[in-house]
Structure formats: structure tokens, C-alpha cells
Design a protein around this motif. Structure first.
Motif, PDB file in Angstrom:
ATOM      1  N   VAL A 181       0.852  -1.195   0.000  1.00 33.70           N
ATOM      2  CA  VAL A 181       0.000   0.000   0.000  1.00 33.70           C
ATOM      3  C   VAL A 181       0.881   1.237   0.000  1.00 33.70           C
ATOM      4  O   VAL A 181       2.086   1.154   0.255  1.00 33.70           O
ATOM      5  CB  VAL A 181      -0.966   0.017   1.206  1.00 33.70           C
ATOM      6  CG1 VAL A 181      -1.873  -1.199   1.186  1.00 33.70           C
ATOM      7  CG2 VAL A 181      -0.212   0.118   2.533  1.00 33.70           C
TER       8      VAL A 181
ATOM      9  N   GLY B 137       0.719   5.957   0.192  1.00 32.34           N
ATOM     10  CA  GLY B 137      -0.035   7.194   0.269  1.00 32.34           C
ATOM     11  C   GLY B 137      -0.167   7.800  -1.122  1.00 32.34           C
ATOM     12  O   GLY B 137       0.716   7.614  -1.961  1.00 32.34           O
TER      13      GLY B 137
ATOM     14  N   PHE C 110       7.088   7.967   7.178  1.00 33.71           N
ATOM     15  CA  PHE C 110       5.652   7.840   6.902  1.00 33.71           C
ATOM     16  C   PHE C 110       5.144   9.263   6.684  1.00 33.71           C
ATOM     17  O   PHE C 110       5.228  10.099   7.575  1.00 33.71           O
ATOM     18  CB  PHE C 110       4.935   7.178   8.085  1.00 33.71           C
ATOM     19  CG  PHE C 110       3.476   6.958   7.839  1.00 33.71           C
ATOM     20  CD1 PHE C 110       3.038   5.951   6.993  1.00 33.71           C
ATOM     21  CD2 PHE C 110       2.522   7.781   8.437  1.00 33.71           C
ATOM     22  CE1 PHE C 110       1.685   5.753   6.747  1.00 33.71           C
ATOM     23  CE2 PHE C 110       1.171   7.581   8.198  1.00 33.71           C
ATOM     24  CZ  PHE C 110       0.757   6.566   7.360  1.00 33.71           C
ATOM     25  N   LEU C 111       4.658   9.558   5.503  1.00 29.99           N
ATOM     26  CA  LEU C 111       4.240  10.922   5.166  1.00 29.99           C
ATOM     27  C   LEU C 111       2.808  11.171   5.620  1.00 29.99           C
ATOM     28  O   LEU C 111       1.875  10.545   5.122  1.00 29.99           O
ATOM     29  CB  LEU C 111       4.343  11.123   3.642  1.00 29.99           C
ATOM     30  CG  LEU C 111       5.323  12.235   3.265  1.00 29.99           C
ATOM     31  CD1 LEU C 111       6.731  11.690   3.238  1.00 29.99           C
ATOM     32  CD2 LEU C 111       4.959  12.837   1.940  1.00 29.99           C
TER      33      LEU C 111
ATOM     34  N   GLU D   9       5.751   5.998  -0.616  1.00 28.88           N
ATOM     35  CA  GLU D   9       5.832   4.810   0.242  1.00 28.88           C
ATOM     36  C   GLU D   9       7.257   4.685   0.764  1.00 28.88           C
ATOM     37  O   GLU D   9       8.010   5.657   0.716  1.00 28.88           O
ATOM     38  CB  GLU D   9       5.309   3.570  -0.515  1.00 28.88           C
ATOM     39  CG  GLU D   9       5.664   3.470  -1.986  1.00 28.88           C
ATOM     40  CD  GLU D   9       6.986   2.806  -2.231  1.00 28.88           C
ATOM     41  OE1 GLU D   9       8.005   3.167  -1.592  1.00 28.88           O
ATOM     42  OE2 GLU D   9       7.059   1.927  -3.095  1.00 28.88           O
ATOM     43  N   MET D  10       7.651   3.513   1.240  1.00 27.61           N
ATOM     44  CA  MET D  10       8.910   3.431   1.968  1.00 27.61           C
ATOM     45  C   MET D  10       9.872   2.338   1.492  1.00 27.61           C
ATOM     46  O   MET D  10      10.876   2.088   2.153  1.00 27.61           O
ATOM     47  CB  MET D  10       8.606   3.258   3.477  1.00 27.61           C
ATOM     48  CG  MET D  10       7.751   4.385   4.030  1.00 27.61           C
ATOM     49  SD  MET D  10       7.280   4.231   5.773  1.00 27.61           S
ATOM     50  CE  MET D  10       8.859   4.418   6.582  1.00 27.61           C
ATOM     51  N   GLU D  11       9.566   1.677   0.370  1.00 27.88           N
ATOM     52  CA  GLU D  11      10.424   0.553  -0.047  1.00 27.88           C
ATOM     53  C   GLU D  11      10.725   0.466  -1.543  1.00 27.88           C
ATOM     54  O   GLU D  11      11.806   0.014  -1.940  1.00 27.88           O
ATOM     55  CB  GLU D  11       9.792  -0.808   0.360  1.00 27.88           C
ATOM     56  CG  GLU D  11       9.576  -1.009   1.843  1.00 27.88           C
ATOM     57  CD  GLU D  11       8.262  -0.423   2.343  1.00 27.88           C
ATOM     58  OE1 GLU D  11       7.402  -0.106   1.494  1.00 27.88           O
ATOM     59  OE2 GLU D  11       8.100  -0.264   3.558  1.00 27.88           O
TER      60      GLU D  11
ATOM     61  N   ARG E 230       1.038  -0.691  -5.915  1.00 29.41           N
ATOM     62  CA  ARG E 230       0.583  -0.223  -4.602  1.00 29.41           C
ATOM     63  C   ARG E 230      -0.898   0.109  -4.667  1.00 29.41           C
ATOM     64  O   ARG E 230      -1.348   0.794  -5.597  1.00 29.41           O
ATOM     65  CB  ARG E 230       1.331   1.055  -4.225  1.00 29.41           C
ATOM     66  CG  ARG E 230       2.837   0.875  -4.048  1.00 29.41           C
ATOM     67  CD  ARG E 230       3.179   0.387  -2.685  1.00 29.41           C
ATOM     68  NE  ARG E 230       4.610   0.244  -2.476  1.00 29.41           N
ATOM     69  CZ  ARG E 230       5.156  -0.052  -1.295  1.00 29.41           C
ATOM     70  NH1 ARG E 230       4.410  -0.227  -0.220  1.00 29.41           N
ATOM     71  NH2 ARG E 230       6.442  -0.199  -1.165  1.00 29.41           N
TER      72      ARG E 230
ATOM     73  N   ASP F 114      -4.087   5.828   1.830  1.00 27.93           N
ATOM     74  CA  ASP F 114      -4.277   7.092   2.538  1.00 27.93           C
ATOM     75  C   ASP F 114      -3.838   8.243   1.643  1.00 27.93           C
ATOM     76  O   ASP F 114      -3.254   8.029   0.591  1.00 27.93           O
ATOM     77  CB  ASP F 114      -3.465   7.075   3.840  1.00 27.93           C
ATOM     78  CG  ASP F 114      -1.976   6.894   3.569  1.00 27.93           C
ATOM     79  OD1 ASP F 114      -1.301   7.886   3.313  1.00 27.93           O
ATOM     80  OD2 ASP F 114      -1.498   5.729   3.578  1.00 27.93           O
TER      81      ASP F 114
ATOM     82  N   PHE G  70      -4.538   4.522   6.907  1.00 29.86           N
ATOM     83  CA  PHE G  70      -3.617   3.431   6.572  1.00 29.86           C
ATOM     84  C   PHE G  70      -3.975   2.161   7.351  1.00 29.86           C
ATOM     85  O   PHE G  70      -4.123   1.078   6.772  1.00 29.86           O
ATOM     86  CB  PHE G  70      -2.175   3.869   6.873  1.00 29.86           C
ATOM     87  CG  PHE G  70      -1.198   2.742   7.004  1.00 29.86           C
ATOM     88  CD1 PHE G  70      -0.604   2.180   5.882  1.00 29.86           C
ATOM     89  CD2 PHE G  70      -0.870   2.215   8.256  1.00 29.86           C
ATOM     90  CE1 PHE G  70       0.288   1.119   6.000  1.00 29.86           C
ATOM     91  CE2 PHE G  70       0.012   1.165   8.382  1.00 29.86           C
ATOM     92  CZ  PHE G  70       0.593   0.616   7.253  1.00 29.86           C
TER      93      PHE G  70
HETATM   94  N1  SAH Z   1       2.553   2.549  12.064  1.00 24.62           N
HETATM   95  C1  SAH Z   1       2.616   1.623  11.013  1.00 24.62           C
HETATM   96  C2  SAH Z   1       3.738   2.021  10.114  1.00 24.62           C
HETATM   97  C3  SAH Z   1       3.394   1.807   8.727  1.00 24.62           C
HETATM   98  S1  SAH Z   1       4.563   2.485   7.664  1.00 24.62           S
HETATM   99  C4  SAH Z   1       2.781   0.220  11.560  1.00 24.62           C
HETATM  100  O1  SAH Z   1       3.081   0.106  12.723  1.00 24.62           O
HETATM  101  O2  SAH Z   1       2.598  -0.767  10.843  1.00 24.62           O
HETATM  102  C5  SAH Z   1       3.607   2.476   6.193  1.00 24.62           C
HETATM  103  C6  SAH Z   1       3.820   1.339   5.258  1.00 24.62           C
HETATM  104  O3  SAH Z   1       2.888   1.476   4.197  1.00 24.62           O
HETATM  105  C7  SAH Z   1       5.185   1.365   4.589  1.00 24.62           C
HETATM  106  O4  SAH Z   1       5.588   0.062   4.308  1.00 24.62           O
HETATM  107  C8  SAH Z   1       4.961   2.213   3.322  1.00 24.62           C
HETATM  108  O5  SAH Z   1       5.579   1.645   2.188  1.00 24.62           O
HETATM  109  C9  SAH Z   1       3.439   2.234   3.113  1.00 24.62           C
HETATM  110  N2  SAH Z   1       2.776   3.558   3.209  1.00 24.62           N
HETATM  111  C10 SAH Z   1       1.426   3.710   3.196  1.00 24.62           C
HETATM  112  N3  SAH Z   1       1.093   5.007   3.325  1.00 24.62           N
HETATM  113  C11 SAH Z   1       2.244   5.715   3.416  1.00 24.62           C
HETATM  114  C12 SAH Z   1       2.533   7.101   3.597  1.00 24.62           C
HETATM  115  N4  SAH Z   1       1.564   8.012   3.708  1.00 24.62           N
HETATM  116  N5  SAH Z   1       3.840   7.481   3.678  1.00 24.62           N
HETATM  117  C13 SAH Z   1       4.822   6.550   3.594  1.00 24.62           C
HETATM  118  N6  SAH Z   1       4.594   5.222   3.428  1.00 24.62           N
HETATM  119  C14 SAH Z   1       3.323   4.786   3.340  1.00 24.62           C
END
Ligand code: SAH
Length: 264
Positions: free
Chosen positions: A76, A78, A171-172, A192-194, A213, A217, A227
Motif C-alpha cells: 500500500v 499514500g 511515513f508521510l 511509500e517506503m520501499e 501499490r 491514505d 492506513f
Molecule cells: N505505524 C505503522 C507504520 C506503517 S509504515 C505500523 O506500525 O505498521 C507504512 C507502510 O505502508 C510502509 O511500508 C509504506 O511503504 C506504506 N505507506 C502507506 N502510506 C504511506 C505514507 N503516507 N507514507 C509513507 N509510506 C506509506
């Protein structure tokens, strides 16, 4: 072909391992890799956990230790732009590490000493993935996602977008930061983060990859709540059905071997 399938979290991949035939589990580097037959193809499923280093480690291990020939990241993200809504699907056309900034030594976003800001996924694999995503929305969506869930998430007519995906170790959840990123990165569709870490590893190892993805959110102040809800109830349905369609399609009509051999 042997397809490596990475997700950050269990909910982004739930059901795939259960659908595997002859599943064999191997623990390596604090992750569990599950290899087996997934619908028509040979596959290895793994959870990378969150972030670029975790994803890079996982992608490298899939190639070097488990011999995968292609990598799919499913998860997933953002929304990276106002035209992208929760429940839409994004397929990366290009990926960038938005927190990479070694300026003034190198241009912002450039991964030092590679000469690159953007890393391309594999076109043919991404096209197949795009078709699987369209087919999911057209043929599976109404059965896979209940009416209650569609109402909760306001999933009226989800769409498939192709464009730039930006990854960073954050996390944005801030509109101003998102607007700034969107301004600095034309064509941005998801944050996202990966993904961009996997794309860099695959580029350097010459392994075709694709990143998909589902939008969970809007990367704004509601992002964390949105999310969590999305991941809990619908993310796995998206990943499961799209991956099933992709695996069947790749089994029936294998990808042609690549003519270029970058990185090998
Ligand atoms: N608090 C959450 C952290 C999730 S990090 C937990 O404890 O599980 C969010 C994950 O979803 C990451 O793997 C990223 O790739 C993706 N993601 C979804 N929405 C995102 C956003 N707004 N910003 C960054 N990554 C997001």
C-alpha cells in the motif's frame, strides 16, 4: 522464471503463502522466505518489513540466495497527487528515493555515484501487472470487496494510475510536505517506503522488477488512521487477486527473455 514477491507487512500479502503448493520455508537474515508453486509459476514470498534498507536487503537475498529471476513488490502507499484516491491502484513507471539528498555534491535525489535520480522498473512485467490490476477492478472487485467496505472507504470507481513512485524512510502524514514533494517530483502518484530501494537493487543486479501499490491514505493528517483501516480490511484482497491474475498470465504466456543484460 522464478518470481520473488515482496511486501513490507503481512496484511499486504496475506493469503499468498496459503495458496502456494509445496511450500518450503527458509529463515535467513531474520526473515522467512517461502518458496513454492504459486498458481502457474515458481515463486518465493517474503515480508521485508518497513523501510528502504529492509527492502534492499530482502531484494538482494531473493536474487543472490533464492535465485529469483524477477521481483514484484506489492503493498500500500499514500497518494502522491490529488488526482489519486484511496482504493486506486498505482503501478510504478519510475521510482525515486525522495529522502536522498547529497547536495550540493550531487543533485538532489541523485543516488551518489550512479548518475541517477530515477530507477526504472521492467516495462514488460509492469504491463502485465497493469493488465492484472485492470482485470481485478473489472472482474473481481465487486466480489472481493464487500459493499460495506466499499462504502467505508468510498471506493466508488477505483482507477489504475501509472507514474512516479517516491520512497523514503518516513511515513508521510503532512500535506505541506507532500505538496513540496509533489512540486519537486513531476508525475508523482504515490509515496511509500520501499519501492525505490528494490528498484535500485534490481537495476544494479540486472533483475526485472515491478512495483504495485493500493492507495491506503492521502499522506495527510488522517494518513495513520486511514492506513491502519485500509491495511486491516482490504489491502490483502487487492494483493491476492492481482497477484493471482499476474501469476496465471505469466504461467500461460511467459515473458520473453530480456535482450539487454544491464548489471550482469
Ligand atoms: N505505524 C505503522 C507504520 C506503517 S509504515 C505500523 O506500525 O505498521 C507504512 C507502510 O505502508 C510502509 O511500508 C509504506 O511503504 C506504506 N505507506 C502507506 N502510506 C504511506 C505514507 N503516507 N507514507 C509513507 N509510506 C506509506
Amino acid at each position: 522464471m522464478r518470481l520473488g514477491i515482496i511486501s513490507a507487512l503481512l496484511e499486504e500479502q496475506a493469503g499468498l503463502v496459503e495458496a502456494m503448493r509445496g511450500a518450503a520455508r527458509v529463515t535467513h537474515g531474520m526473515r522467512e522466505y517461502v518458496a513454492g508453486q504459486l498458481w502457474e509459476i515458481d515463486a518465493v514470498c517474503v515480508l521485508s518489513r518497513i523501510g528502504k534498507v529492509a527492502a534492499a536487503m530482502t531484494a538482494t537475498t531473493l536474487v543472490e540466495k533464492f535465485g529469483v529471476t524477477h521481483i514484484l513488490f506489492t503493498g500500500v502507499a499514500g497518494a502522491g497527487d490529488k488526482t489519486v484516491n484511496v482504493g486506486d491502484i498505482v503501478i510504478a513507471e519510475s521510482l525515486v528515493q525522495h529522502d536522498m539528498d547529497a547536495s550540493p555534491l550531487f543533485p538532489r535525489f541523485e543516488v551518489p555515484l550512479t548518475g541517477r535520480t530515477h530507477f526504472p522498473p521492467d516495462q514488460p512485467l509492469s504491463m502485465r501487472l497493469s493488465q492484472a490490476a485492470h482485470d481485478f477492478l473489472e472482474l473481481d472487485f465487486l466480489d472481493a470487496i464487500s459493499e460495506g467496505e466499499r462504502q467505508t472507504f468510498r471506493l466508488a470507481q477505483p482507477r489504475v494510475h501509472r507514474g512516479l513512485v517516491a520512497s523514503g524512510d518516513q511515513f508521510l502524514n503532512d500535506v505541506d510536505r507532500l505538496d513540496a514533494l509533489n512540486g519537486a517530483l513531476p508525475g508523482l502518484v504515490a509515496v511509500e517506503m520501499e519501492g525505490a530501494a528494490v528498484a535500485q537493487v534490481c537495476h544494479e543486479l540486472g533483475v526485472p522488477c515491478a512495483v504495485i501499490r493500493a492507495i491506503s491514505d492521502n499522506a495527510n493528517e488522517h494518513a495513520a488512521t486511514d492506513f491502519m483501516r485500509f491495511v486491516k480490511s482490504v489491502a490483502a484482497q487487492y494483493a491476492f487477486h492481482i497477484t493471482r491474475r499476474l501469476c496465471r498470465d505469466l504461467g500461460q504466456a511467459p515473458l520473453q527473455p530480456r535482450s539487454d543484460s544491464a548489471g550482469t
